[in-house]
Enzyme design. Sequence first.
Site, PDB file in Angstrom:
ATOM      1  N   ARG A 113       0.851  -1.265   0.247  1.00 31.40           N
ATOM      2  CA  ARG A 113       0.302  -0.204   0.243  1.00 31.40           C
ATOM      3  C   ARG A 113       0.510   1.414  -0.041  1.00 31.40           C
ATOM      4  O   ARG A 113       0.668   2.253  -0.509  1.00 31.40           O
ATOM      5  CB  ARG A 113      -0.930  -0.078   1.396  1.00 31.40           C
ATOM      6  CG  ARG A 113      -1.856  -0.908   0.715  1.00 31.40           C
ATOM      7  CD  ARG A 113      -2.850  -1.505   2.335  1.00 31.40           C
ATOM      8  NE  ARG A 113      -2.560  -2.594   2.379  1.00 31.40           N
ATOM      9  CZ  ARG A 113      -3.272  -3.206   3.915  1.00 31.40           C
ATOM     10  NH1 ARG A 113      -3.641  -2.414   4.812  1.00 31.40           N
ATOM     11  NH2 ARG A 113      -3.217  -4.295   3.972  1.00 31.40           N
TER      12      ARG A 113
ATOM     13  N   GLU B 223      -0.184  -7.256  13.039  1.00 39.77           N
ATOM     14  CA  GLU B 223      -1.051  -8.131  13.694  1.00 39.77           C
ATOM     15  C   GLU B 223      -1.660  -9.438  13.473  1.00 39.77           C
ATOM     16  O   GLU B 223      -1.996 -10.082  14.375  1.00 39.77           O
ATOM     17  CB  GLU B 223      -2.015  -7.052  13.181  1.00 39.77           C
ATOM     18  CG  GLU B 223      -2.889  -6.383  14.446  1.00 39.77           C
ATOM     19  CD  GLU B 223      -3.827  -5.630  13.622  1.00 39.77           C
ATOM     20  OE1 GLU B 223      -3.755  -5.089  12.329  1.00 39.77           O
ATOM     21  OE2 GLU B 223      -4.907  -5.127  14.080  1.00 39.77           O
TER      22      GLU B 223
HETATM   23  O1  LIG Z   1       2.243  -1.927  11.927  1.00 38.49           O
HETATM   24  P1  LIG Z   1       2.050  -3.020  11.736  1.00 38.49           P
HETATM   25  O2  LIG Z   1       1.529  -4.304  12.801  1.00 38.49           O
HETATM   26  O3  LIG Z   1       3.419  -3.980  11.036  1.00 38.49           O
HETATM   27  O4  LIG Z   1       1.297  -3.063  10.225  1.00 38.49           O
HETATM   28  C1  LIG Z   1       1.067  -2.348   9.315  1.00 38.49           C
HETATM   29  C2  LIG Z   1       1.137  -2.693   8.193  1.00 38.49           C
HETATM   30  O5  LIG Z   1       0.043  -3.950   7.744  1.00 38.49           O
HETATM   31  C3  LIG Z   1      -0.310  -4.090   6.265  1.00 38.49           C
HETATM   32  O6  LIG Z   1       0.532  -4.538   5.578  1.00 38.49           O
HETATM   33  P2  LIG Z   1       0.154  -6.103   5.451  1.00 38.49           P
HETATM   34  O7  LIG Z   1       1.078  -6.698   5.772  1.00 38.49           O
HETATM   35  O8  LIG Z   1      -1.343  -6.311   5.459  1.00 38.49           O
HETATM   36  O9  LIG Z   1       0.505  -6.250   3.600  1.00 38.49           O
HETATM   37  P3  LIG Z   1      -0.009  -5.599   2.146  1.00 38.49           P
HETATM   38  O10 LIG Z   1      -0.600  -4.028   1.921  1.00 38.49           O
HETATM   39  O11 LIG Z   1       0.302  -6.563   1.481  1.00 38.49           O
HETATM   40  O12 LIG Z   1      -1.395  -6.258   2.211  1.00 38.49           O
HETATM   41  C4  LIG Z   1      -0.180  -2.696   6.430  1.00 38.49           C
HETATM   42  O13 LIG Z   1      -0.040  -1.298   4.757  1.00 38.49           O
HETATM   43  C5  LIG Z   1       0.823  -1.886   6.842  1.00 38.49           C
HETATM   44  O14 LIG Z   1       1.998  -2.000   6.139  1.00 38.49           O
HETATM   45  N1  LIG Z   2      -6.308  -2.959  10.646  1.00 37.42           N
HETATM   46  C1  LIG Z   2      -5.481  -2.693   9.909  1.00 37.42           C
HETATM   47  N2  LIG Z   2      -5.844  -2.321   8.417  1.00 37.42           N
HETATM   48  C2  LIG Z   2      -5.538  -2.577   7.374  1.00 37.42           C
HETATM   49  N3  LIG Z   2      -4.811  -2.798   7.561  1.00 37.42           N
HETATM   50  C3  LIG Z   2      -4.269  -3.591   8.298  1.00 37.42           C
HETATM   51  N4  LIG Z   2      -3.037  -4.089   8.617  1.00 37.42           N
HETATM   52  C4  LIG Z   2      -2.619  -3.808   9.743  1.00 37.42           C
HETATM   53  N5  LIG Z   2      -3.699  -3.730  10.508  1.00 37.42           N
HETATM   54  C5  LIG Z   2      -4.641  -4.000   9.961  1.00 37.42           C
END
Ligand SMILES: O=P(O)(O)OC[C@H]1O[C@H](OP(=O)(O)OP(=O)(O)O)[C@H](O)[C@@H]1O
Ligand SMILES: Nc1ncnc2[nH]cnc12
Length: 162
Positions: free
Chosen positions: A75, A112
């Site tokens: 993202r 998470e």
């Molecule tokens: O603060 P944190 O607990 O580390 O979580 C935040 C991260 O989780 C999500 O990405 P995700 O790893 O789900 O990957 P994606 O963007 O590929 O869906 C979000 O876009 C952040 O990068």
């Molecule tokens: N609550 C949340 N919403 C969207 N992306 C996430 N990645 C980790 N936690 C999330």
Amino acid sequence: MVEMFAAENGLKGDPRLQAISNAIRVVPHFPKQGIMFQDITTLLLDHKAFKHTVDIFVERYKDMDISVVAGVEARGFMFGPSIALAIGAKFVPLRKPKKLPGEVIAEAYELEYGRDCLEMHVGAVEAGERAIVIDDLVATGGTLSAAIRLLGTEYLAFHELR
Ligand SMILES: O=P(O)(O)OC[C@H]1O[C@H](OP(=O)(O)OP(=O)(O)O)[C@H](O)[C@@H]1O
Ligand SMILES: Nc1ncnc2[nH]cnc12
């Protein structure tokens, strides 16, 4: 939440923040029970709110001698390149494992809902460069910490969208 973010970032009374917040869809229990998923794909559909988001970062970081915008897959890739172009910086993708073809440095982190790893091409950032990390949100902070470790201590600041 919006008021707190505004006050902390010199944006008190800025109507763009509420518009941005309104454009983010919250999906309860995705991808698993108990997670309130902040879905920025709805923000991307709203070109005004999307532009406000990029503009706020650009206003904050232009003229701060930043030469690196590092975007976290996936993202951070949706916002980072626009910010990089507008402030005159290079864009450095921080990718999930085994996606980058060159020599990489890697950092593992807890999520998470799981565990992951970020990789960056060796040589993408040079010593002394000032960088910002762009992503859509902080949950545990594990991803952000890994990104900062990858960039070394040369980073300047991090900013989440919400
Ligand atoms: O603060 P944190 O607990 O580390 O979580 C935040 C991260 O989780 C999500 O990405 P995700 O790893 O789900 O990957 P994606 O963007 O590929 O869906 C979000 O876009 C952040 O990068
Ligand atoms: N609550 C949340 N919403 C969207 N992306 C996430 N990645 C980790 N936690 C999330």
